[in-house]
Design an enzyme around this catalytic site. Structure first.
Site, PDB file in Angstrom:
ATOM      1  N   ASP A   8       0.845  -1.050  -0.069  1.00 35.54           N
ATOM      2  CA  ASP A   8       0.199   0.201  -0.003  1.00 35.54           C
ATOM      3  C   ASP A   8       1.047   1.286  -0.162  1.00 35.54           C
ATOM      4  O   ASP A   8       2.163   1.199   0.288  1.00 35.54           O
ATOM      5  CB  ASP A   8      -0.699  -0.231   1.314  1.00 35.54           C
ATOM      6  N   ASP A  10      -0.186   4.984   1.409  1.00 34.76           N
ATOM      7  CA  ASP A  10      -0.305   5.949   2.518  1.00 34.76           C
ATOM      8  C   ASP A  10      -0.018   5.096   3.524  1.00 34.76           C
ATOM      9  O   ASP A  10      -0.700   4.020   3.968  1.00 34.76           O
ATOM     10  CB  ASP A  10      -1.584   6.667   2.351  1.00 34.76           C
ATOM     11  N   GLU A  17      -0.822  10.400   5.201  1.00 40.31           N
ATOM     12  CA  GLU A  17      -2.043  10.242   4.191  1.00 40.31           C
ATOM     13  C   GLU A  17      -2.035  11.237   3.269  1.00 40.31           C
ATOM     14  O   GLU A  17      -2.147  12.387   3.789  1.00 40.31           O
ATOM     15  CB  GLU A  17      -3.281   9.966   5.270  1.00 40.31           C
ATOM     16  N   SER A  96      -2.410   1.207  -4.660  1.00 37.64           N
ATOM     17  CA  SER A  96      -2.904   2.260  -3.649  1.00 37.64           C
ATOM     18  C   SER A  96      -4.074   2.957  -4.144  1.00 37.64           C
ATOM     19  O   SER A  96      -4.309   3.361  -5.419  1.00 37.64           O
ATOM     20  CB  SER A  96      -2.041   3.239  -3.327  1.00 37.64           C
ATOM     21  N   GLY A  97      -5.143   3.547  -3.392  1.00 36.94           N
ATOM     22  CA  GLY A  97      -6.131   4.259  -3.818  1.00 36.94           C
ATOM     23  C   GLY A  97      -5.830   5.696  -3.684  1.00 36.94           C
ATOM     24  O   GLY A  97      -6.767   6.580  -4.242  1.00 36.94           O
ATOM     25  N   LYS A 140      -8.241  -3.726  -4.531  1.00 41.26           N
ATOM     26  CA  LYS A 140      -6.720  -4.101  -4.703  1.00 41.26           C
ATOM     27  C   LYS A 140      -6.654  -5.654  -5.247  1.00 41.26           C
ATOM     28  O   LYS A 140      -5.602  -5.589  -5.927  1.00 41.26           O
ATOM     29  CB  LYS A 140      -6.192  -3.914  -3.357  1.00 41.26           C
ATOM     30  N   ASP A 163      -2.140  -1.541   5.539  1.00 40.49           N
ATOM     31  CA  ASP A 163      -2.594  -1.187   6.865  1.00 40.49           C
ATOM     32  C   ASP A 163      -4.158  -0.892   7.140  1.00 40.49           C
ATOM     33  O   ASP A 163      -4.663  -0.723   8.142  1.00 40.49           O
ATOM     34  CB  ASP A 163      -1.928   0.152   7.195  1.00 40.49           C
ATOM     35  N   ASN A 166      -9.103  -1.371   2.927  1.00 40.58           N
ATOM     36  CA  ASN A 166      -9.138  -1.733   1.545  1.00 40.58           C
ATOM     37  C   ASN A 166      -7.852  -2.550   1.245  1.00 40.58           C
ATOM     38  O   ASN A 166      -8.027  -2.840  -0.077  1.00 40.58           O
ATOM     39  CB  ASN A 166      -9.099  -0.569   0.680  1.00 40.58           C
TER      40      ASN A 166
END
Length: 556
Positions: A8, A10, A17, A96-97, A140, A163, A166
């Site tokens: 991930d 962030d 973030e 990652s989003g 993901k 973490d 998602n």
């Protein structure tokens, strides 16, 4: 065997973030943090959370946003951990989003192999409040599955580090899921939990896991060396499908049953031949005829399976070669894009120098008296035009003539400063030089732009061809797997026929001398037959001679 490690972004690769930090520009960080926290804990779905947060960023200047993400700190150990993983032969990806505005920086600083993120929509250099990308309405795990399909590996070859909620989809599905300073919901499903904010711990965990699974790795490598590619990949897919299904009973079974025993169970299930479903002939002649028919059939099936395996191998080679070419063309396109951008910066600088010189020329000319001279000349022209085009009484006409003559006398008294005039001429030459540079650089930038477009076009063509080869590879692999199942069915029938034929053989006479032990030749043949059967279980094509040897010793 672990081949790919995905992170991930962030709070994992970067220490913070990104959207929360961007939100500070619009003074909405509290609202964004609140939504972020709910999403991380799994209280709201990610699609809703990301859309709601991005709406709060509407009208933020793009340059300000770039400045924020360029200054986000990396997580402790990020550079050294990723460098160590790549040195150890693993590929590294980020799923990652977060937003692609940070991708160039990550590529430069970390040199990761893959980055998948969302995109902030921009109009007139401002954010519109909308977001697009594969991780807005997809998971993901969807992105990861797409990646490993292209790479031709399975989820059993992947480690995932995350973490938030998602990340759960991919953490549950892969070989080892690592919760890095994570929320409680993530820790519940992870294989490993790391509390310390240092990514070097991820490297340690992977090293420990791979060392502890050395025996399993050797088994996989041995099968890969002997087994046809199609069968190897088929087995991997079966194991991958079974892993994500976690039930209470499965959890209990996992705790009670060692992994090594479970893998042996899976392997024995794979090797086991299906129960035959056919009727033996009533006569021995009929049984022998059934045997001849099935031996011919199994030889035909083996040939067809080998043909499909060969097609799969060829198409995978074509696909991999196209993918290598794709990377080369894409790198070329990016090189020309970067060249174009660099040259355009030089164009801007050259224009700036030219414009500065032109402004100096203008100021010099006006300060040298030229302004007054031009003004008087324009007045004289205006009076002359009135006299020429209008019908005037003599008194008024005489007055205009007098005014024009007075202006001409005044014009004779105006003199340009020769020194200033000479300086202005020098500046004009300098301006022309700058302009020539602008033209030359503009042409160079245009050429780089055209080359970039050409390579991007080639990239699209190669990608289409690679996709076609991959589809053919998948189809051939499925067909070969189907033929392999047909092969096992016929072989199981041959075993039944052999037993029937063996039971009808005449008993040896008592007076016949029995050997107390098999001859060396028979023992060697039997050992060879057993070795052949082991290879068959792993998908090896059998020759007629090898098939007859198995039948001779009734192996399988």
């Amino acid at each position: 065997m672990i081949k790919l490690v995905v992170f991930d972004l962030d709070n994992v690769i970067i220490n913070g973030e990104a959207i929360d930090e961007i939100g500070k520009l619009a003074n909405v960080e509290d609202e964004i943090s609140e939504i972020t926290e709910k999403a991380m804990n799994g209280e709201i779905d990610f699609e809703t959370s990301i859309k709601d947060r991005v709406k709060l960023l509407k009208d933020l200047p793009l340059d300000d946003v770039k400045n924020v993400v360029d200054n986000l700190p990396l997580m402790k150990g990020a550079k050294s951990a990723i460098s160590s993983l790549k040195d150890d032969g693993y590929e590294v990806g980020i799923i990652s989003g977060s937003f692609d505005i940070i991708n160039d920086r990550l590529n430069d600083e970390l040199n990761v192999d893959y980055i998948f993120t969302n995109s902030l929509t921009v109009e007139d250099d401002k954010l519109t409040g909308e977001v697009t990308g594969p991780l807005v309405d997809g998971t993901k795990l969807d992105v990861l599955n797409s990646l490993i399909e292209d790479k031709d590996i399975s989820l059993e070859n992947v480690v995932a580090v995350g973490d938030g909620a998602n990340d759960i989809s991919m953490i549950e599905a892969v070989k080892y899921g690592i919760a890095f300073n994570a929320k409680p919901a993530v820790k519940e499903v992870a294989d490993v939990i790391i509390e310390e904010n240092d990514l070097n711990n991820v490297v340690s965990v992977i090293s420990e896991k791979t060392e502890n699974s050395t025996e399993n790795v050797e088994v996989v490598e041995t099968e890969a060396a002997e087994e046809p590619e199609v069968v190897e990949e088929e087995v991997v897919e079966v194991e991958t499908v079974e892993k994500p299904e976690v039930t209470e009973e499965a959890t209990k079974e996992t705790e009670e049953t060692p992994k090594s025993e479970k893998k042996e169970e899976k392997k024995s299930e794979k090797d086991k031949l299906p129960e035959p479903d056919f009727d033996l002939a009533d006569t021995m002649e009929g049984v022998k005829q059934q045997k001849d028919e099935r031996e011919a059939l199994i030889s035909k099936i083996a040939d067809e399976r080998e043909e499909f395996n060969q097609v799969a191998k060829e198409q995978r080679k074509i696909r991999d070669e196209l993918n290598d070419s794709l990377k080369e063309n894409l790198n070329k396109a990016i090189e020309f894009r970067n060249e174009r951008n660099d040259v355009n910066k030089e164009v801007v600088e050259a224009k700036k120098l030219r414009n500065e010189v032109n402004n100096k020329i203008k100021n010099l000319e006006w300060s040298s008296g030229k302004r007054d001279k031009i003004k008087i000349e324009n007045e004289i022209k205006k009076i002359d035009k009135i006299i020429e085009t209008r019908v005037l009484d003599i008194k008024k006409e005489n007055q205009l003539v007098k005014n024009a003559n007075d202006l001409r006398k005044q014009l004779m008294d105006v003199h340009e400063d020769e020194n200033v005039k000479e300086e202005a001429q020098g500046l004009k030459s300098e301006s022309e030089e700058h302009h020539a540079v602008v033209v030359e650089l503009s042409e160079k930038a245009q050429k780089a732009h055209e080359n970039m477009l050409e390579y991007f076009k080639k990239t699209d063509e190669i990608r289409t061809a690679a996709d076609d080869a991959h589809k053919k590879f998948i189809d051939a692999r499925k067909n070969a797997s189907a033929k392999h199942e047909d092969f096992k069915v016929v072989l199981s029938e041959i075993h039944v026929i052999n037993k029937k034929l063996g039971n009808q053989r005449p008993k040896r006479r008592r007076t016949e001398k029995k050997s107390s032990s098999p001859s060396n030749k028979n023992r060697e043949e039997k050992e060879r037959a057993e070795a052949i059967f082991d290879k068959f279980k792993n998908g090896k094509k059998l020759s007629t001679e090898e098939l007859l040897l198995l039948q001779k010793y009734n192996i399988g």
